[in-house]
Design a protein around this motif. Structure first.
Motif, PDB file in Angstrom:
ATOM      1  N   ALA A 246     -68.185   5.411 -62.360  1.00  0.00           N
ATOM      2  CA  ALA A 246     -69.122   5.009 -61.493  1.00  0.00           C
ATOM      3  C   ALA A 246     -69.785   3.739 -61.645  1.00  0.00           C
ATOM      4  CB  ALA A 246     -70.275   6.231 -61.674  1.00  0.00           C
ATOM      5  N   VAL A 247     -69.783   3.432 -63.255  1.00  0.00           N
ATOM      6  CA  VAL A 247     -70.389   2.280 -63.640  1.00  0.00           C
ATOM      7  C   VAL A 247     -69.633   1.266 -63.183  1.00  0.00           C
ATOM      8  CG1 VAL A 247     -70.890   0.965 -65.662  1.00  0.00           C
ATOM      9  CG2 VAL A 247     -71.488   3.275 -65.756  1.00  0.00           C
ATOM     10  N   ARG A 248     -68.346   1.405 -63.274  1.00  0.00           N
ATOM     11  CA  ARG A 248     -67.359   0.253 -62.537  1.00  0.00           C
ATOM     12  C   ARG A 248     -67.540  -0.085 -60.964  1.00  0.00           C
ATOM     13  NH1 ARG A 248     -61.642   0.518 -61.977  1.00  0.00           N
ATOM     14  NH2 ARG A 248     -61.710   2.708 -62.707  1.00  0.00           N
ATOM     15  N   TYR A 249     -68.013   1.067 -60.308  1.00  0.00           N
ATOM     16  CA  TYR A 249     -68.311   0.960 -59.095  1.00  0.00           C
ATOM     17  C   TYR A 249     -69.418   0.219 -58.627  1.00  0.00           C
ATOM     18  CZ  TYR A 249     -69.770   2.224 -54.443  1.00  0.00           C
ATOM     19  OH  TYR A 249     -70.338   1.857 -53.021  1.00  0.00           O
ATOM     20  N   LEU A 250     -70.518   0.611 -59.447  1.00  0.00           N
ATOM     21  CA  LEU A 250     -71.680  -0.133 -59.265  1.00  0.00           C
ATOM     22  C   LEU A 250     -71.445  -1.441 -59.560  1.00  0.00           C
ATOM     23  CD1 LEU A 250     -74.222   2.460 -60.923  1.00  0.00           C
ATOM     24  CD2 LEU A 250     -73.748   2.047 -58.585  1.00  0.00           C
ATOM     25  N   LYS A 251     -70.803  -2.004 -60.552  1.00  0.00           N
ATOM     26  CA  LYS A 251     -70.788  -3.365 -60.986  1.00  0.00           C
ATOM     27  C   LYS A 251     -70.097  -4.062 -59.803  1.00  0.00           C
ATOM     28  CE  LYS A 251     -69.297  -4.102 -65.229  1.00  0.00           C
ATOM     29  NZ  LYS A 251     -68.694  -4.076 -66.477  1.00  0.00           N
ATOM     30  N   ARG A 252     -69.065  -3.509 -59.401  1.00  0.00           N
ATOM     31  CA  ARG A 252     -68.335  -4.179 -58.484  1.00  0.00           C
ATOM     32  C   ARG A 252     -68.855  -4.384 -57.228  1.00  0.00           C
ATOM     33  NH1 ARG A 252     -61.944  -2.706 -56.931  1.00  0.00           N
ATOM     34  NH2 ARG A 252     -61.804  -3.620 -54.962  1.00  0.00           N
ATOM     35  N   ARG A 253     -69.844  -3.241 -56.868  1.00  0.00           N
ATOM     36  CA  ARG A 253     -70.495  -3.396 -55.466  1.00  0.00           C
ATOM     37  C   ARG A 253     -71.223  -4.307 -55.590  1.00  0.00           C
ATOM     38  NH1 ARG A 253     -72.521  -2.532 -50.800  1.00  0.00           N
ATOM     39  NH2 ARG A 253     -73.143  -0.593 -50.014  1.00  0.00           N
ATOM     40  N   VAL A 254     -72.109  -4.640 -56.436  1.00  0.00           N
ATOM     41  CA  VAL A 254     -73.193  -5.635 -56.459  1.00  0.00           C
ATOM     42  C   VAL A 254     -72.806  -6.960 -56.732  1.00  0.00           C
ATOM     43  CG1 VAL A 254     -75.029  -3.865 -57.380  1.00  0.00           C
ATOM     44  CG2 VAL A 254     -73.887  -5.497 -59.204  1.00  0.00           C
ATOM     45  N   GLU A 255     -71.612  -6.933 -57.506  1.00  0.00           N
ATOM     46  CA  GLU A 255     -70.904  -8.362 -57.585  1.00  0.00           C
ATOM     47  C   GLU A 255     -70.543  -8.750 -56.265  1.00  0.00           C
ATOM     48  OE1 GLU A 255     -70.781 -10.499 -59.776  1.00  0.00           O
ATOM     49  OE2 GLU A 255     -70.693  -9.309 -61.866  1.00  0.00           O
ATOM     50  N   LYS A 256     -69.956  -8.003 -55.195  1.00  0.00           N
ATOM     51  CA  LYS A 256     -69.529  -8.461 -53.762  1.00  0.00           C
ATOM     52  C   LYS A 256     -70.718  -8.551 -52.991  1.00  0.00           C
ATOM     53  CE  LYS A 256     -66.153  -6.131 -52.165  1.00  0.00           C
ATOM     54  NZ  LYS A 256     -65.232  -4.867 -51.643  1.00  0.00           N
ATOM     55  N   SER A 257     -71.838  -7.721 -53.133  1.00  0.00           N
ATOM     56  CA  SER A 257     -73.147  -7.566 -52.188  1.00  0.00           C
ATOM     57  C   SER A 257     -74.300  -7.557 -53.047  1.00  0.00           C
ATOM     58  CB  SER A 257     -72.794  -6.349 -51.403  1.00  0.00           C
ATOM     59  OG  SER A 257     -71.808  -6.293 -50.495  1.00  0.00           O
ATOM     60  N   PRO A 258     -74.626  -8.523 -53.415  1.00  0.00           N
ATOM     61  CA  PRO A 258     -75.971  -8.842 -54.441  1.00  0.00           C
ATOM     62  C   PRO A 258     -77.230  -8.210 -53.865  1.00  0.00           C
ATOM     63  CG  PRO A 258     -74.751 -10.759 -54.438  1.00  0.00           C
ATOM     64  CD  PRO A 258     -74.125 -10.034 -53.284  1.00  0.00           C
ATOM     65  N   ARG A 259     -77.201  -8.257 -52.717  1.00  0.00           N
ATOM     66  CA  ARG A 259     -78.541  -7.739 -51.905  1.00  0.00           C
ATOM     67  C   ARG A 259     -78.588  -6.185 -51.617  1.00  0.00           C
ATOM     68  NH1 ARG A 259     -79.389 -12.743 -47.639  1.00  0.00           N
ATOM     69  NH2 ARG A 259     -79.023 -14.386 -49.083  1.00  0.00           N
ATOM     70  N   VAL A 260     -77.545  -5.529 -52.110  1.00  0.00           N
ATOM     71  CA  VAL A 260     -77.678  -4.079 -51.886  1.00  0.00           C
ATOM     72  C   VAL A 260     -78.828  -3.278 -52.735  1.00  0.00           C
ATOM     73  CG1 VAL A 260     -76.014  -3.627 -53.973  1.00  0.00           C
ATOM     74  CG2 VAL A 260     -76.239  -2.005 -51.968  1.00  0.00           C
ATOM     75  N   THR A 261     -79.490  -2.456 -52.351  1.00  0.00           N
ATOM     76  CA  THR A 261     -80.503  -2.125 -53.167  1.00  0.00           C
ATOM     77  C   THR A 261     -80.222  -0.794 -53.945  1.00  0.00           C
ATOM     78  OG1 THR A 261     -81.208  -0.251 -51.372  1.00  0.00           O
ATOM     79  CG2 THR A 261     -82.196  -2.594 -51.222  1.00  0.00           C
ATOM     80  N   ALA A 262     -80.798  -0.564 -54.930  1.00  0.00           N
ATOM     81  CA  ALA A 262     -80.483   0.597 -55.870  1.00  0.00           C
ATOM     82  C   ALA A 262     -80.476   1.865 -55.190  1.00  0.00           C
ATOM     83  CB  ALA A 262     -81.647   0.510 -56.903  1.00  0.00           C
ATOM     84  N   GLU A 263     -81.436   2.132 -53.972  1.00  0.00           N
ATOM     85  CA  GLU A 263     -81.451   3.274 -53.283  1.00  0.00           C
ATOM     86  C   GLU A 263     -80.355   3.282 -52.252  1.00  0.00           C
ATOM     87  OE1 GLU A 263     -82.388   6.765 -51.591  1.00  0.00           O
ATOM     88  OE2 GLU A 263     -83.367   5.783 -53.342  1.00  0.00           O
ATOM     89  N   GLU A 264     -79.729   2.363 -51.942  1.00  0.00           N
ATOM     90  CA  GLU A 264     -78.528   2.414 -51.238  1.00  0.00           C
ATOM     91  C   GLU A 264     -77.209   2.630 -52.190  1.00  0.00           C
ATOM     92  OE1 GLU A 264     -79.419  -1.106 -47.975  1.00  0.00           O
ATOM     93  OE2 GLU A 264     -78.273  -1.619 -49.791  1.00  0.00           O
ATOM     94  N   LEU A 265     -77.164   2.177 -53.104  1.00  0.00           N
ATOM     95  CA  LEU A 265     -76.222   2.612 -54.543  1.00  0.00           C
ATOM     96  C   LEU A 265     -76.264   4.179 -54.775  1.00  0.00           C
ATOM     97  CD1 LEU A 265     -76.320  -0.372 -56.711  1.00  0.00           C
ATOM     98  CD2 LEU A 265     -74.567   0.080 -54.994  1.00  0.00           C
TER      99      LEU A 265
END
Length: 354
Positions: free
Chosen positions: A78-97
């Protein structure tokens, strides 16, 4: 591995077969069936089958036993997913994650996600506002940064930084953040592209201002649409008074951008008569001007006071501009060389790839 595959892995990591299902696994295993065959028969991941059997051999039961200490809320997947997601889309919000994880059965709070990303070196920062640049503009910025990065701090301390901005009566302060690592502020994905402001009208005012390492200088409201003649009058009324108040000395340098009214034939002639030392400036480069940071500070503090009309808007602006701490100004100017180094790093990459 794609984001979808990572989410599926998170789902299976959190999958806990009911006791009856776990008992079936042990029964099939005792009959001599291997992990792969059991997984296929029961439609359960092979890794989960192995975990159930190993636990049974160690504990002698398939019941869920109470654990010791506090368990991690998020798996490494899950941590790996979060890191990858924000590296690709820096403007994604914590609520969306949080919703992404919830959709695959992992229930955590948005605050837990923020905390996890901070621990991984990813912090929510206000995006730097940078102009939309052509390849020519990018090269011009790079040339400027390279030719000025080795200037001594004494030079930058003697610069009078100037600019205009529009202040809106009910302006929305966009608080969306970007997730980024330290020293990555000027990477293109972490910035907010902007276009040059227009004239003020209705519920807004235009302001001209200046500052130096020693503090803020004069702030002047622009009446109507500024032209070259009005711009020269504003400079005449405010620049030398600011230079004197800020004690910039005789070897001070005047900074302005390349707005047409700043570089018109009449303004160039006027500046030549004044004899001021002018800092060369690349086109479309507000991100290189530290006064942009002060404009952002000003707009936030004025917005907090909720002005009811344009008169209050102007009064609050003058009030808050005067309150900006000298330390804030000094920090912006003392870090200017670092800003240029960051721009060089980013522009070299962007110009070589364009």
């Amino acid at each position: 591995m794609t984001d979808t595959q990572l989410l599926l892995d998170i789902y299976w990591c959190g999958y806990k077969p009911e006791v009856k299902r776990r008992e079936e696994v042990i029964t099939l295993h005792r009959k001599g069936n291997g992990y792969k065959k059991i997984a296929k028969m029961l439609n359960i991941p092979r890794e989960t089958i192995g975990s159930i059997i190993r636990k049974f051999k160690a504990k002698g039961t398939v019941e869920m036993l109470p654990g010791r200490g506090r368990k991690k809320l998020l798996t490494s997947t899950a941590v790996r997913y979060l890191k990858r997601r924000v590296e690709k889309s820096p403007r994604v919000t914590a609520e969306e994650l949080r919703k992404d994880l919830s959709d695959v059965g992992t229930e955590v709070s948005a605050q837990t996600i923020r905390h996890t990303l901070r621990n991984e070196g990813l912090h929510a920062r206000t995006p730097r506002r940078t102009p939309l640049l052509s390849p020519k503009n990018k090269k011009s910025q790079l040339q400027y940064a390279k030719s000025h990065v080795d200037k001594p701090q004494k030079f930058w301390d003697s610069v009078l930084w100037t600019d205009e901005t529009k202040l809106e009566l009910f302006g929305s302060m966009d608080q969306r953040y970007v997730w980024r690592r330290k020293n990555k502020a000027y990477e293109e994905k972490n910035t907010l592209p902007t276009v040059k402001h227009g004239g003020g009208g209705g519920g807004s005012i235009m302001l001209w201002g200046c500052f130096a390492s020693a503090g803020t200088g004069k702030l002047h409201r622009v009446q109507g649409t500024m032209n070259s003649h009005q711009y020269q009058e504003i400079l005449d009324d405010n620049v030398m008074q600011s230079v004197t108040n800020l004690r910039l000395g005789r070897r001070w340098t005047f900074q302005q951008d390349n707005d047409p009214k700043h570089t018109s034939k009449s303004t160039r002639a006027w500046l030549q008569i004044k004899g001021w030392n002018i800092l060369e400036w690349p086109s479309q480069s507000p991100d290189l001007n530290p006064i942009e940071n002060l404009w952002w500070d000003l707009k936030k503090t004025v917005a907090v006071r909720k002005p009811k009309n344009v008169t209050e808007l102007e009064a609050f602006a003058h009030d808050e501009w005067a309150k900006i701490p000298v330390d804030r100004c000094k920090t912006l100017v003392s870090s200017y060389a670092s800003r240029l180094k960051a721009v060089i790093t980013v522009k070299v990459l962007s110009t070589t790839s364009s």
